[in-house]
Enzyme design. Sequence first.
Site, PDB file in Angstrom:
ATOM      1  N   ALA A 108      55.285  27.260   0.568  1.00  0.00           N
ATOM      2  CA  ALA A 108      55.515  25.781   0.789  1.00  0.00           C
ATOM      3  C   ALA A 108      56.945  25.206   0.116  1.00  0.00           C
ATOM      4  O   ALA A 108      57.546  24.690   0.727  1.00  0.00           O
ATOM      5  CB  ALA A 108      54.187  24.650   0.256  1.00  0.00           C
ATOM      6  N   SER A 166      57.378  28.261 -12.101  1.00  0.00           N
ATOM      7  CA  SER A 166      57.007  29.040 -12.943  1.00  0.00           C
ATOM      8  C   SER A 166      56.398  30.350 -12.605  1.00  0.00           C
ATOM      9  O   SER A 166      55.300  30.433 -12.202  1.00  0.00           O
ATOM     10  CB  SER A 166      55.965  28.240 -13.904  1.00  0.00           C
ATOM     11  N   VAL A 170      48.578  34.599  -1.077  1.00  0.00           N
ATOM     12  CA  VAL A 170      47.855  35.193   0.235  1.00  0.00           C
ATOM     13  C   VAL A 170      48.504  34.174   1.246  1.00  0.00           C
ATOM     14  O   VAL A 170      49.440  33.169   0.846  1.00  0.00           O
ATOM     15  CB  VAL A 170      46.555  34.954   0.088  1.00  0.00           C
ATOM     16  N   LYS A 206      51.560  39.273  15.941  1.00  0.00           N
ATOM     17  CA  LYS A 206      50.134  38.802  16.317  1.00  0.00           C
ATOM     18  C   LYS A 206      49.994  38.133  17.681  1.00  0.00           C
ATOM     19  O   LYS A 206      50.600  37.071  17.669  1.00  0.00           O
ATOM     20  CB  LYS A 206      49.741  37.826  14.902  1.00  0.00           C
ATOM     21  N   VAL A 245      56.816  11.884 -15.562  1.00  0.00           N
ATOM     22  CA  VAL A 245      57.075  10.616 -15.918  1.00  0.00           C
ATOM     23  C   VAL A 245      57.026   9.725 -14.882  1.00  0.00           C
ATOM     24  O   VAL A 245      57.768  10.061 -13.950  1.00  0.00           O
ATOM     25  CB  VAL A 245      58.401  10.734 -16.831  1.00  0.00           C
ATOM     26  N   LEU A 273      49.371  23.748  -0.277  1.00  0.00           N
ATOM     27  CA  LEU A 273      47.883  23.700  -0.938  1.00  0.00           C
ATOM     28  C   LEU A 273      47.644  22.577  -1.716  1.00  0.00           C
ATOM     29  O   LEU A 273      46.675  21.876  -1.978  1.00  0.00           O
ATOM     30  CB  LEU A 273      47.570  24.860  -1.806  1.00  0.00           C
ATOM     31  N   GLY A 313      45.367  13.572  21.981  1.00  0.00           N
ATOM     32  CA  GLY A 313      46.709  13.245  21.347  1.00  0.00           C
ATOM     33  C   GLY A 313      47.303  14.401  21.349  1.00  0.00           C
ATOM     34  O   GLY A 313      47.304  15.440  22.054  1.00  0.00           O
TER      35      GLY A 313
HETATM   36  C1  LIG Z   1      42.250  32.845   0.443  1.00  0.00           C
HETATM   37  C2  LIG Z   1      43.349  32.127   1.162  1.00  0.00           C
HETATM   38  C3  LIG Z   1      43.828  32.666   2.488  1.00  0.00           C
HETATM   39  C4  LIG Z   1      44.965  32.258   3.177  1.00  0.00           C
HETATM   40  N1  LIG Z   1      45.441  32.715   4.249  1.00  0.00           N
HETATM   41  C5  LIG Z   1      46.330  32.195   4.996  1.00  0.00           C
HETATM   42  C6  LIG Z   1      46.813  32.339   6.196  1.00  0.00           C
HETATM   43  O1  LIG Z   1      46.384  33.653   6.646  1.00  0.00           O
HETATM   44  N2  LIG Z   1      47.624  31.745   6.966  1.00  0.00           N
HETATM   45  C7  LIG Z   1      48.219  30.640   6.277  1.00  0.00           C
HETATM   46  O2  LIG Z   1      48.900  29.994   7.016  1.00  0.00           O
HETATM   47  N3  LIG Z   1      47.753  30.218   5.127  1.00  0.00           N
HETATM   48  C8  LIG Z   1      46.916  30.803   4.418  1.00  0.00           C
HETATM   49  N4  LIG Z   1      46.582  30.457   3.210  1.00  0.00           N
HETATM   50  C9  LIG Z   1      47.226  29.266   2.630  1.00  0.00           C
HETATM   51  C10 LIG Z   1      48.651  29.830   2.277  1.00  0.00           C
HETATM   52  O3  LIG Z   1      48.401  30.483   1.112  1.00  0.00           O
HETATM   53  C11 LIG Z   1      49.387  28.591   1.474  1.00  0.00           C
HETATM   54  O4  LIG Z   1      49.199  27.785   2.503  1.00  0.00           O
HETATM   55  C12 LIG Z   1      50.855  29.071   1.248  1.00  0.00           C
HETATM   56  O5  LIG Z   1      50.941  30.143   0.660  1.00  0.00           O
HETATM   57  C13 LIG Z   1      51.454  27.900   0.318  1.00  0.00           C
HETATM   58  O6  LIG Z   1      51.147  27.961  -0.970  1.00  0.00           O
HETATM   59  P1  LIG Z   1      51.526  26.960  -1.888  1.00  0.00           P
HETATM   60  O7  LIG Z   1      53.289  27.192  -1.842  1.00  0.00           O
HETATM   61  O8  LIG Z   1      51.311  25.525  -1.422  1.00  0.00           O
HETATM   62  O9  LIG Z   1      50.946  27.344  -3.402  1.00  0.00           O
HETATM   63  P2  LIG Z   1      51.302  28.534  -4.421  1.00  0.00           P
HETATM   64  O10 LIG Z   1      51.602  29.757  -3.611  1.00  0.00           O
HETATM   65  O11 LIG Z   1      49.968  28.531  -5.171  1.00  0.00           O
HETATM   66  O12 LIG Z   1      52.565  28.117  -4.846  1.00  0.00           O
HETATM   67  C14 LIG Z   1      52.502  27.026  -6.152  1.00  0.00           C
HETATM   68  C15 LIG Z   1      53.642  27.183  -6.871  1.00  0.00           C
HETATM   69  O13 LIG Z   1      53.662  25.660  -8.055  1.00  0.00           O
HETATM   70  C16 LIG Z   1      54.191  26.361  -9.341  1.00  0.00           C
HETATM   71  N5  LIG Z   1      53.619  25.574 -10.182  1.00  0.00           N
HETATM   72  C17 LIG Z   1      52.333  25.093 -10.151  1.00  0.00           C
HETATM   73  N6  LIG Z   1      52.134  24.613 -11.428  1.00  0.00           N
HETATM   74  C18 LIG Z   1      53.379  24.415 -12.246  1.00  0.00           C
HETATM   75  C19 LIG Z   1      53.918  24.007 -13.422  1.00  0.00           C
HETATM   76  N7  LIG Z   1      52.972  23.472 -14.043  1.00  0.00           N
HETATM   77  N8  LIG Z   1      55.064  24.165 -13.593  1.00  0.00           N
HETATM   78  C20 LIG Z   1      55.672  24.744 -12.883  1.00  0.00           C
HETATM   79  N9  LIG Z   1      55.412  25.101 -11.584  1.00  0.00           N
HETATM   80  C21 LIG Z   1      54.230  25.208 -11.411  1.00  0.00           C
HETATM   81  C22 LIG Z   1      53.580  27.679  -9.363  1.00  0.00           C
HETATM   82  O14 LIG Z   1      54.445  28.348 -10.074  1.00  0.00           O
HETATM   83  C23 LIG Z   1      54.024  28.101  -7.930  1.00  0.00           C
HETATM   84  O15 LIG Z   1      55.312  28.546  -7.410  1.00  0.00           O
HETATM   85  C24 LIG Z   1      45.397  30.930   2.666  1.00  0.00           C
HETATM   86  C25 LIG Z   1      45.108  30.630   1.268  1.00  0.00           C
HETATM   87  C26 LIG Z   1      44.035  31.045   0.472  1.00  0.00           C
HETATM   88  C27 LIG Z   1      43.420  30.437  -0.602  1.00  0.00           C
END
Ligand SMILES: Cc1cc2nc3c(=O)[nH]c(=O)nc-3n(C[C@H](O)[C@H](O)[C@H](O)COP(=O)(O)OP(=O)(O)OC[C@H]3O[C@@H](n4cnc5c(N)ncnc54)[C@H](O)[C@@H]3O)c2cc1C
Length: 515
Positions: free
Chosen positions: A27, A50, A58, A90, A203, A347, A446
């Site tokens: 994301a 971090s 995943v 896919k 902040v 997420l 929609g």
């Molecule tokens: C079991 C599972 C299966 C999935 N399968 C699919 C799929 O097949 N297809 C699909 O489209 N999506 C899937 N998803 C969802 C997908 O993994 C996420 O939507 C996508 O990876 C985006 O994740 P994210 O970047 O939001 O979070 P994350 O990858 O968790 O990234 C969070 C980031 O925030 C940073 N961070 C957090 N706290 C701090 C802090 N205090 N200081 C500094 N940095 C911080 C971390 O270091 C990291 O860089 C799945 C999710 C799960 C749980």
Amino acid sequence: MPVAPHGEVTGHDARIRRIVVVGGGSAGWMAAATLATYLGRGSSVRLVESEEIGIVGVGEASVPHLKTFNGEVLGIDEAEFLTATQGTFKLGIEFRDWGRIGDAYMHGFGRIGRSMGPLPFHQFWLKRFLAGHAPGIGAYTLQTVAAPQGRFTVGGSDASAGSPLADFAYAYHFDAGRYARFLRTLAERRGATRTEGRIVDVVRRAADGFVEAVVLESGERIEGDLFIDCSGFRALLIGQALEIDYVDWRQWLPCDRAMAVPSANAGPPTPYTRATARAAGWQWRIPLQHRTGNGYVYASEHLSDDEAAATLLAHLDGEALAEPRALRFTTGMRREFWSANVVALGLASGFMEPLESTSIYLVQSGLQRLLGLFPDLGFEPQLARRYNADTTFEYERIRDFLVLHYHATARDDSPFWTHCRTMPVPEALRETITMFQRDGRYFRHGDDFFALPSWVQVMLGQGIVPAGYHPVVDEMPEAHLDAFLARVREDIARAAAAMPTHQQFIDRYCKAPPA
Ligand SMILES: Cc1cc2nc3c(=O)[nH]c(=O)nc-3n(C[C@H](O)[C@H](O)[C@H](O)COP(=O)(O)OP(=O)(O)OC[C@H]3O[C@@H](n4cnc5c(N)ncnc54)[C@H](O)[C@@H]3O)c2cc1C
């Protein structure tokens, strides 16, 4: 820039100059790459992540819209992306054991059959299917015919309008970590900067609660005008700092854990994801070039972590390449996705479980919506209201589509499936099922993300067989109807047979070096 309470700008230049992206998972880097591409000349895009915390790692299956995001929004070369991420193609998802144990159906991308007059194709098919004169609907979609044969090709610009290959829809499987790294390179090339560090404080401005800065463990303070919260399940800004609550959907989507493990490939990669229903949830299988991703998504109320790990390991095609890793989540969404000067993506904004691979799409769609509604320092509240309303609609309709898979089942072999089969479902879903049961009608709500072919394939696949069909179909003489159905089917069978195998296509187009 002087900003009055409630975001009222008092200076002459109201443009947002400093965008801070919190988090560097898919994301975060999707956001940084997009914002640097479209706003990078006038605004700084700074991403904080971090490495110690890491990413969820995943998220390896997608929907066809990612092709537009990569290609049209970011200008990424498809073959380069697939090579860099060990990606495969896919054509849809094969569902096993969902309606009943022993059942299998494919939810393929793309259209069903060929449209004729005012009615969707499946209405013509339905009449002959109900009379026992037509095979299942899967024979009328190129993707669902080619996928089980392990065949794939791209439509190409020479596919004529009537050809089953015209607008041939497909998505990708890819390594999530590699995708984040690939996007990072692209975003940095386009001017985004990255700061390593753990955020320990957020902040907020006393006057209006807008986020002013995030503070790192090192003491560094990173200020911004607009913050994109991509911090994953932690939801550092939207959840922890702004306290926007989470709408819990576990009463409809009861799975709250996943056990994930990679395995060695046991053969050439299939051009589809497999989702096999299990006693307390379902198992995914996602084939990549260098390995296969697997996971068991389950409800902790019905299964322990140890049982989930054992079931997962017992159902791998190839040798496990690591220890199973447990992930916990709560299905649902934020009550607001955009609050003050924070927009949550990924997420941090919600998670509906991976059954139809929609999470990464929701990041893409959030970004496109944000660009359309991009604010200035005044943060006109109407923009956020619109963003939140449209995003909520999108989430709720995807939720209903996912609930359909669980609810429309005859399975009664475990407490989990009995719960899913008998649970009350959202009203819009109940209406959709009732209308389809009567005479196969489906009306899109929609801009519902999933369109008619998806709903029809999944309703039929889950065992909802309409009692009748649309009366207009009876206007067509039966001989014409049969000839029409046969022609569509033959064209599709021929197009599938002419395709190379998925492996041949990958070897030619995007073969990745050994991992
Ligand atoms: C079991 C599972 C299966 C999935 N399968 C699919 C799929 O097949 N297809 C699909 O489209 N999506 C899937 N998803 C969802 C997908 O993994 C996420 O939507 C996508 O990876 C985006 O994740 P994210 O970047 O939001 O979070 P994350 O990858 O968790 O990234 C969070 C980031 O925030 C940073 N961070 C957090 N706290 C701090 C802090 N205090 N200081 C500094 N940095 C911080 C971390 O270091 C990291 O860089 C799945 C999710 C799960 C749980």
